[in-house]
Design an enzyme around this catalytic site. Sequence first.
Site, PDB file in Angstrom:
ATOM      1  N   VAL A 150      -0.366   2.217  -9.424  1.00 34.38           N
ATOM      2  CA  VAL A 150       0.263   2.581  -8.149  1.00 34.38           C
ATOM      3  C   VAL A 150       0.363   4.103  -8.003  1.00 34.38           C
ATOM      4  CG1 VAL A 150       2.296   2.301  -6.692  1.00 34.38           C
ATOM      5  CG2 VAL A 150       1.542   0.409  -8.139  1.00 34.38           C
ATOM      6  N   GLU A 166      10.221   0.600   0.105  1.00 34.19           N
ATOM      7  CA  GLU A 166       9.345  -0.320   0.853  1.00 34.19           C
ATOM      8  C   GLU A 166       8.322  -1.001  -0.053  1.00 34.19           C
ATOM      9  OE1 GLU A 166       9.105  -1.080   4.558  1.00 34.19           O
ATOM     10  OE2 GLU A 166       8.249  -2.619   3.310  1.00 34.19           O
ATOM     11  N   LYS A 207      12.140  -9.508  -5.603  1.00 31.47           N
ATOM     12  CA  LYS A 207      11.811  -9.148  -4.216  1.00 31.47           C
ATOM     13  C   LYS A 207      12.684  -9.922  -3.228  1.00 31.47           C
ATOM     14  CE  LYS A 207       7.052  -8.149  -5.601  1.00 31.47           C
ATOM     15  NZ  LYS A 207       5.738  -8.744  -5.841  1.00 31.47           N
TER      16      LYS A 207
HETATM   17  N1  HSE Z   1       2.828  -8.274  -9.862  1.00 35.62           N
HETATM   18  C1  HSE Z   1       3.114  -8.130  -8.476  1.00 35.62           C
HETATM   19  C2  HSE Z   1       2.358  -9.200  -7.709  1.00 35.62           C
HETATM   20  C3  HSE Z   1       2.692  -6.770  -8.012  1.00 35.62           C
HETATM   21  O1  HSE Z   1       1.460  -9.816  -8.278  1.00 35.62           O
HETATM   22  O2  HSE Z   1       2.680  -9.458  -6.565  1.00 35.62           O
HETATM   23  C4  HSE Z   1       3.279  -6.368  -6.698  1.00 35.62           C
HETATM   24  O3  HSE Z   1       4.662  -6.344  -6.719  1.00 35.62           O
END
Ligand code: HSE
Length: 436
Positions: free
Chosen positions: A14, A129, A205
Amino acid sequence: MSAVKVGLLGLGTVGGGAATVLLRNAQEIQRKLGRAIEISHVAGLGIADQTILDASKVRLTEDAFEVVNDPDVQIVVELIGGYTLAKDLVMQAIENGKHVVTANKALIATHGPEIFKAATAKGVNVAYEAAVAGGIPIIKAVREGLAANRIDWIAGIINGTGNFILTEMRDKGRDFDEVLKEAQALGYAEADPTFDVEGIDAAHKLTILASIAFGIELQFDKCYTEGISKITTDDVNYALELGYAIKHLGITRKTDAGIELRVHPTLIPKKRLIANVDGVMNAVLAHGDAVGPTLYYGAGAGAEPTASAVVADIIDTVRSIDAPVEQKVPMLGFQDGSLSNEPVLPIEDVHTACYLRMTALDKPGVLAEVSDVFAKHNISLEAVIQKEPAPGSDKVHLVLLTQVVKERDMNTAIAEVEGFAEIEGSVARIRVEQLG
Ligand code: HSE
C-alpha cells in the site's frame, strides 16, 4: 502556496502504491487542491533499495519515529499495519500535532476511541478511508453522502481475499489453500491470512462501518465473527439449487432491541446485484431511511485501489488543515459527546433465516423426526431437499431452509437434531439474508 509535507510510514504494497499514485498524479492533484503535496520523509524496511522515490529529494530512514518526530512533516501516513508499533507511531504523531492518514482497520477498530480522543484534544484529524473496502469511498459515502439519513442497515462483501477464494472455489473448483496462496502473492491477503479467512479483517471493517452508520462507539470485541473455512462445495451447489449464492458478509443493522454486528457466510438471493460481486471485488449495500438502498462497488484490496483511498484522505486533510474544528467532519461522523450507548446484540438475540445441511442415515422416518424438532420449536421450514445417497452409501444429505428464527431457538433445535443417532456429525448452518 507552499507544498504540504507528508511523511510516509511503510513502503510495502500500500505504501508503494500511495507513493506511486501521489507522484504519477501530482499535477492533477495540484489542479484540484491548489497546492502541491510533497513526500518529504519515508520510513520502511530495506528502504535504501526502493526505486519509487528520488533519494536526492526525500529523506529515507528505517526508523519510523524519525518521520513522526520530523518538525517539517505535517501529515503522517501510517501504512505499516498491525496494532503495536503502528499505535505508538500514530499516538506520537498526534502528540506532535500532526494529522494522520491510515489504512489500518485493525488499529482503528481496536484502538480508535483512544486515538480519536487524543486527536480531538490536539485539534488534528485522523482519516481512515482506506481501512474499509479498499478503493471504495464508503466512509465518505456513509458519513457524508448519506448524512441526511438514519441508516437502517449496512451489508457488505468487505474482504477481497475471502471473496476471491469463494469465487475461485465455485467457478473453477480450485482448492482453498491454493487460492489463498495466490491471494497472498497478489498482495491482497493480510500479513496473517487467518484474519481474512476467519472473518477478523471483515469484523474490523464492519466495526468501523457500524460506528459511522449509527453513531456508536467502536466495539470490535462485540462483533460476532465466523469465517469461510467450513464452507463446502456441496453447500455452494445446494445454495445455487435453492436460488442463492453464498457470500461472506459483514452485516450491521439497527433494531428496536439494539445493533446487530456480525460477519459470517450468508446465503443471498442470486438475483441481488451483490450476489454477483466476484473475485477480489468488494461491494457495500447501505440502506438509509430517506434514500433507500444504495450500492457501492470496487476493488477492495491491492496496491493502487487502496492507495486511491489513502491519497484522497491526504487531499481531504490538506483541504481542512487550517479549518476551525466546527467546520471539520467529525472523525466518526457524529459530534463528540453525541455517541449513543445502544447495545450491540449478542448473536443469540439476532433473527435470521437459516440454511441447514446434515448427513442422515437413509431410512424411513428420519426426515419426519427432524421436521418434528423444528415444528416443536415453532420454526417453519421453507424448503427441504433430500439428496440421493452416493452409490454404495446409506447416508444422505438433508438440506433445510427455515424461515426467520431467533438464533437462540435455532441453537436449541440444532442441538436436539445433532443428538439423534441417525444424524452423523454436526449440522452445518449458514444464515440467510434477503437484503431486500
Ligand atoms: N486483506 C484485505 C482484503 C485487504 O483481502 O480485503 C484490504 O483490506
